[in-house]
Design a protein around this motif. Structure first.
Motif, short mmCIF file in Angstrom:
data_model
loop_
_atom_site.label_atom_id
_atom_site.label_comp_id
_atom_site.label_asym_id
_atom_site.label_seq_id
_atom_site.Cartn_x
_atom_site.Cartn_y
_atom_site.Cartn_z
N MET A 81 -36.50 -36.02 -10.65
CA MET A 81 -36.32 -34.72 -10.04
C MET A 81 -35.23 -33.97 -10.80
N ARG A 82 -35.44 -32.72 -10.99
CA ARG A 82 -34.48 -31.90 -11.75
C ARG A 82 -33.25 -31.60 -10.91
N SER A 83 -32.16 -31.34 -11.59
CA SER A 83 -30.89 -31.13 -10.88
C SER A 83 -30.95 -29.90 -9.98
N TRP A 84 -31.66 -28.84 -10.40
CA TRP A 84 -31.74 -27.66 -9.55
C TRP A 84 -32.53 -27.96 -8.28
N GLN A 85 -33.49 -28.87 -8.35
CA GLN A 85 -34.26 -29.25 -7.17
C GLN A 85 -33.38 -30.04 -6.19
N VAL A 86 -32.58 -30.92 -6.74
CA VAL A 86 -31.67 -31.71 -5.91
C VAL A 86 -30.69 -30.78 -5.20
N GLU A 87 -30.13 -29.83 -5.95
CA GLU A 87 -29.18 -28.88 -5.37
C GLU A 87 -29.85 -28.02 -4.30
N ARG A 88 -31.08 -27.58 -4.56
CA ARG A 88 -31.80 -26.77 -3.59
C ARG A 88 -32.05 -27.55 -2.30
N ARG A 89 -32.40 -28.82 -2.43
CA ARG A 89 -32.63 -29.66 -1.25
C ARG A 89 -31.35 -29.89 -0.46
N LYS A 90 -30.23 -30.07 -1.18
CA LYS A 90 -28.94 -30.22 -0.51
C LYS A 90 -28.60 -28.97 0.29
N ARG A 91 -28.81 -27.82 -0.36
CA ARG A 91 -28.52 -26.54 0.31
C ARG A 91 -29.42 -26.34 1.52
N THR A 92 -30.71 -26.66 1.36
CA THR A 92 -31.65 -26.52 2.47
C THR A 92 -31.24 -27.41 3.64
N ARG A 93 -30.89 -28.65 3.35
CA ARG A 93 -30.45 -29.57 4.41
C ARG A 93 -29.21 -29.03 5.11
N HIS A 94 -28.26 -28.51 4.34
CA HIS A 94 -27.03 -27.95 4.89
C HIS A 94 -27.35 -26.79 5.83
N LEU A 95 -28.22 -25.89 5.41
CA LEU A 95 -28.59 -24.74 6.24
C LEU A 95 -29.30 -25.18 7.52
N ILE A 96 -30.16 -26.18 7.41
CA ILE A 96 -30.86 -26.69 8.59
C ILE A 96 -29.85 -27.30 9.57
N GLU A 97 -28.88 -28.04 9.06
CA GLU A 97 -27.87 -28.63 9.93
C GLU A 97 -27.05 -27.56 10.63
N LEU A 98 -26.69 -26.49 9.92
CA LEU A 98 -25.94 -25.40 10.53
C LEU A 98 -26.76 -24.72 11.61
N GLY A 99 -28.03 -24.49 11.34
CA GLY A 99 -28.92 -23.91 12.35
C GLY A 99 -29.03 -24.82 13.56
N GLY A 100 -29.06 -26.12 13.33
CA GLY A 100 -29.11 -27.08 14.42
C GLY A 100 -27.89 -26.98 15.32
N LEU A 101 -26.74 -26.71 14.73
CA LEU A 101 -25.52 -26.55 15.53
C LEU A 101 -25.61 -25.32 16.44
N VAL A 102 -26.18 -24.25 15.92
CA VAL A 102 -26.35 -23.03 16.72
C VAL A 102 -27.27 -23.31 17.90
N ILE A 103 -28.32 -24.07 17.65
CA ILE A 103 -29.25 -24.44 18.72
C ILE A 103 -28.59 -25.41 19.69
N LYS A 104 -27.91 -26.42 19.17
CA LYS A 104 -27.27 -27.44 20.00
C LYS A 104 -26.23 -26.83 20.93
N ALA A 105 -25.54 -25.82 20.46
CA ALA A 105 -24.53 -25.15 21.29
C ALA A 105 -25.15 -24.28 22.37
N GLY A 106 -26.45 -24.06 22.29
CA GLY A 106 -27.12 -23.26 23.31
C GLY A 106 -27.15 -21.77 23.02
N VAL A 107 -26.65 -21.40 21.85
CA VAL A 107 -26.54 -19.98 21.50
C VAL A 107 -27.92 -19.31 21.42
N VAL A 108 -28.89 -20.00 20.88
CA VAL A 108 -30.22 -19.40 20.71
C VAL A 108 -30.84 -19.07 22.06
N ASP A 109 -30.79 -20.02 22.98
CA ASP A 109 -31.38 -19.77 24.30
C ASP A 109 -30.58 -18.75 25.10
#
Length: 95
Positions: free
Chosen positions: A1-29
């Protein structure tokens, strides 16, 4: 896997985790998934952290976050008032 793909996956995972915190805190609902409100609240939080009471806010929010992670159920503290309100509204409509 190319380094830019690895970095993109890391960034995507990070963004998903941050979104999960917003949901977990109840902010979305609690906001009805209103992204303008959510962004406004995040901007307010950032301004608070930059202000003269930023250290106090950070200490308070850190403690709350730690407790939520330790409890494993961050949503309980956020949803209980909203759930009670929603439940009573449903009961009122049924009558």
């Amino acid at each position: 896997m190319r380094s830019w793909q690895v970095e993109r996956r890391k960034r995507t995972r990070h963004l998903i985790e941050l979104g999960g915190l917003v949901i977990k805190a109840g902010v979305v609902d609690l906001t009805g998934d209103d992204r303008v409100i959510i962004l406004g609240a995040l901007i307010w939080m950032a301004e608070k952290l930059k202000g003269d009471q930023g250290e106090q806010a950070q200490a308070l929010w850190t403690a709350k976050g730690k407790n939520a992670f330790e409890d494993g159920e961050a949503t309980d503290a956020c949803f209980k008032p909203a759930q009670k309100l929603a439940s009573s509204a449903r009961l009122t409509r049924r009558r």
